[in-house]
Design a protein around this motif. Sequence first.
Motif, PDB file in Angstrom:
ATOM      1  N   ILE A 128       0.830  -1.214   0.000  1.00  0.00           N
ATOM      2  CA  ILE A 128       0.000   0.000   0.000  1.00  0.00           C
ATOM      3  C   ILE A 128       0.860   1.258   0.000  1.00  0.00           C
ATOM      4  N   PHE A 187      -4.184   4.134  -1.112  1.00  0.00           N
ATOM      5  CA  PHE A 187      -5.000   3.114  -0.469  1.00  0.00           C
ATOM      6  C   PHE A 187      -6.256   3.702   0.152  1.00  0.00           C
ATOM      7  N   ASN A 237       3.890   8.536  -3.052  1.00  0.00           N
ATOM      8  CA  ASN A 237       3.874   8.796  -1.605  1.00  0.00           C
ATOM      9  C   ASN A 237       5.246   9.183  -1.085  1.00  0.00           C
ATOM     10  N   SER A 262      -1.357   5.163   3.126  1.00  0.00           N
ATOM     11  CA  SER A 262      -0.287   4.898   2.168  1.00  0.00           C
ATOM     12  C   SER A 262       0.947   5.716   2.485  1.00  0.00           C
TER      13      SER A 262
END
Lengths: 312, 519
Positions: free
Chosen positions: A50, A55, A71, A279
């Motif tokens: 994730i 997510f 991310n 995430s």
Amino acid sequence: MAQPSAALKKSFPRRLARNYRQNPYIYWMALPVVLYYLLFHYLPMFGIVIAFQNFRPARGVFGSQWVGMQNFQDFFRSPFAPRLIRNTILINVYSILWGFPAPILLALMLNEVRASAYKRVIQTVSYMPHFISLVVICGMIKEFSLINGLFNDVRAFFGLERVGILSEAKMFRTVYIASGIWQQIGWGSIIYLATLAGADPNLYEAAVIDGANRFQRIIHVTLPVLVPLIVMQFILRMGQMMNVGSEKIILLYTPLTYETGDVISSYVYRRGLQETKYSLGTAIGLFNSLINMCLVVGTNALSRKVLDESLW
Amino acid sequence: MKRKLLVFLLVLTMLVSASSALAAASIDYPVENGHTLSIWAPLNSAAAKKITSYNENESFIFAQEYTGISLEFVHPAIGQETESFNLMIASEEYTDMVTVWNPMYPGGNVAAVEDGVFIDLTDKLDEYSPAFAEILATNTEYWREISTPDGRILAYTGYKNSTDKQEGSYNRLQVRADWLEESGLGILRTIADYEAFFQWILDNKEGVIPLAIEGDGFDATLAIAFELYEANYSLRDGALYASRYDPALKDYLEMMHRWYEKGYLSKDFVSVDRQNAFETGAAAMFSYTSVDTYTRCASLGIPVENLPYLRQEEGQQLHGFYAIWPNNTVYTTITTKCEYPEEAMEFIDFGYTEFGANVYNFGYPERAWVYGEDGKPQYTDYMLHNPDYANINDSTHILKLHSGGIARMRYSDAVTIPDNVLDPGCLTYRLQWMDDPNYDIDYCIPSLVYTTEDNDRHASLWTDIKTYSDEMILKFITGAESLDNFDNYLATLKSMGIEECLEISQRTYDAFMQKTPAK
């Protein structure tokens, strides 16, 4: 001699079966531990995926959108990233500098105390704070740090100005680390004292005969007994370099002390948990774990080279 | 003849349609074969002192008896509402209904419906929630507030149809009345008045902090003099602006820094509990809700007085920071796991009927209240002088529903809080200074509902902006950062994307003002 080499030639399953027949109980004893690690440490690793997704819990791991390194980029591009990393490392460096030797010193000192009752009282009193909940500890620290609080009373007694201790960025690390030492010193010393209890009395006797005074005995007998343990503890401690428990930070910091007190974990708490950006939290956690692993491996290699002591 | 027949037929159809409309306009309670529905709702902390579940709340007891639908409450631990809600979503075991103060689902209710967590109510409202639908049809402002940008209704929300939007200004500066009188300064109105009083306290009351404010340094009752508000955005001349990014912030911070330096604020005001400081006599003034202060100080025997809002100079036109909108927060949504969504809608609709609203606002009918001669509910002694509830605040949350629990029609506090009914002084205290001629609420805007994309973008920028700005505001006040760097502060906010945030919000606000119900 011929037997092991013959055994080596046999395939792994056959060797395993043979070893199992020889030591069945050891395998049964190990089973729960192996299961524990599989279930709680290896299986959840799947969740790392994730970190590369956007997510959303309701859509699940399979339904969420893949975003690649987005991310990680979000974190490193955040204006706070350099400060967060710096604060996390600095708090850890200072914690190791001041906090790591503290229980060793206490153990060395307690080891020299001959009055058994006195020693026990000191031990009990010093590890009592370990059992107080962190929330209560932080409540106490906050109360003591007020303008009219205990710490300022002490300052005033010595003629110093009363200050808002928890409102000053430059004092945050001191408060954080000093209170950490106070809370954990007794508990941390137990493992060292236990090792010292097993030290060979003959060594001390020989040292006395050789004319070593008390201080020399500490340096040349007691300390070497502790070295393997200290090295092991140190290597493990290095594996925590990128971690600072978010709970205590969050309980103690204010926007005024973000400058020194805001760390990666508190940022993850704000972004990852409060805003449910799981995430992002996972990505930062993965980044931390990678650095921690490198540090453990590196420290271990260094220690093997220099001190001839290592974890593996 | 033909024409007469036509008229007759026309009248007949009108009658029929009118009667069918009437039939649809209310649900026949109790419903047949009512089921038990689970509902997740935070329990009010005052209520939690005496009861463990809203199932013991008398308004809910009656509502269940009357509608024939039972509720099973799931209450999160107090203080852990967000964590508990997130856990429920992550575990995919939702209750049938969910009540929250403000939409908690990341991305709001729009995202929750897109992700298949909550259901879209729009098409079923007329049939299963006629009372609620009627309100939406008649009150466009309310409809605008709670509908999505594309005009769908995803949640029931608390509804307050107040004719006076200013009624809610409940936060005021509270001062020790005896010290104010002793100082001989009279009513404090302008910054100069306040500073004179603070100096008097420093000179005459050893060890007392003149002023205790909110820990974030952004105190609404003071910032109002500079047209600054805690809310993300306010409206000036048709355009949104953010107080954190407003040039006037510098003037406010200059004043606060001066007060900090002179000792009018405590050196550790960030961590001081202002209510406690005032009640123990450690602070002479603080900003807080007036009714709460009035009742607490009355029981503690502390003389207290309300002050008018701070002004830069006499007669300055003030724009209030708080207005009562028809959408009174509290959102109840129905989840996709609900087996009987129609029943849930019927149950919730009860709270929007006149009788249902009476039940929630006043308590168990014929027990806690009866209809008075004017046809309006009046409390009985069961509510006002109940021996089981020494503290009337407790009964406010147990014998009736004060706040939270479920979305429904809400009446003005003036008539529903027993405190106000019992002690007229309390209401007078709250309404004091409400007749201020130079006060309006033109700068307030209702809460904005963003699209999922806008919301994601706005939230990701705003979090860092808020963190940075919170930190800098306090640093400017304490002097850790010189106000000479204020322009740098604005420039940093700009580089962090605050103008994009403003743009997104302005666009959302404009669309909000333009949208009208389809019907």
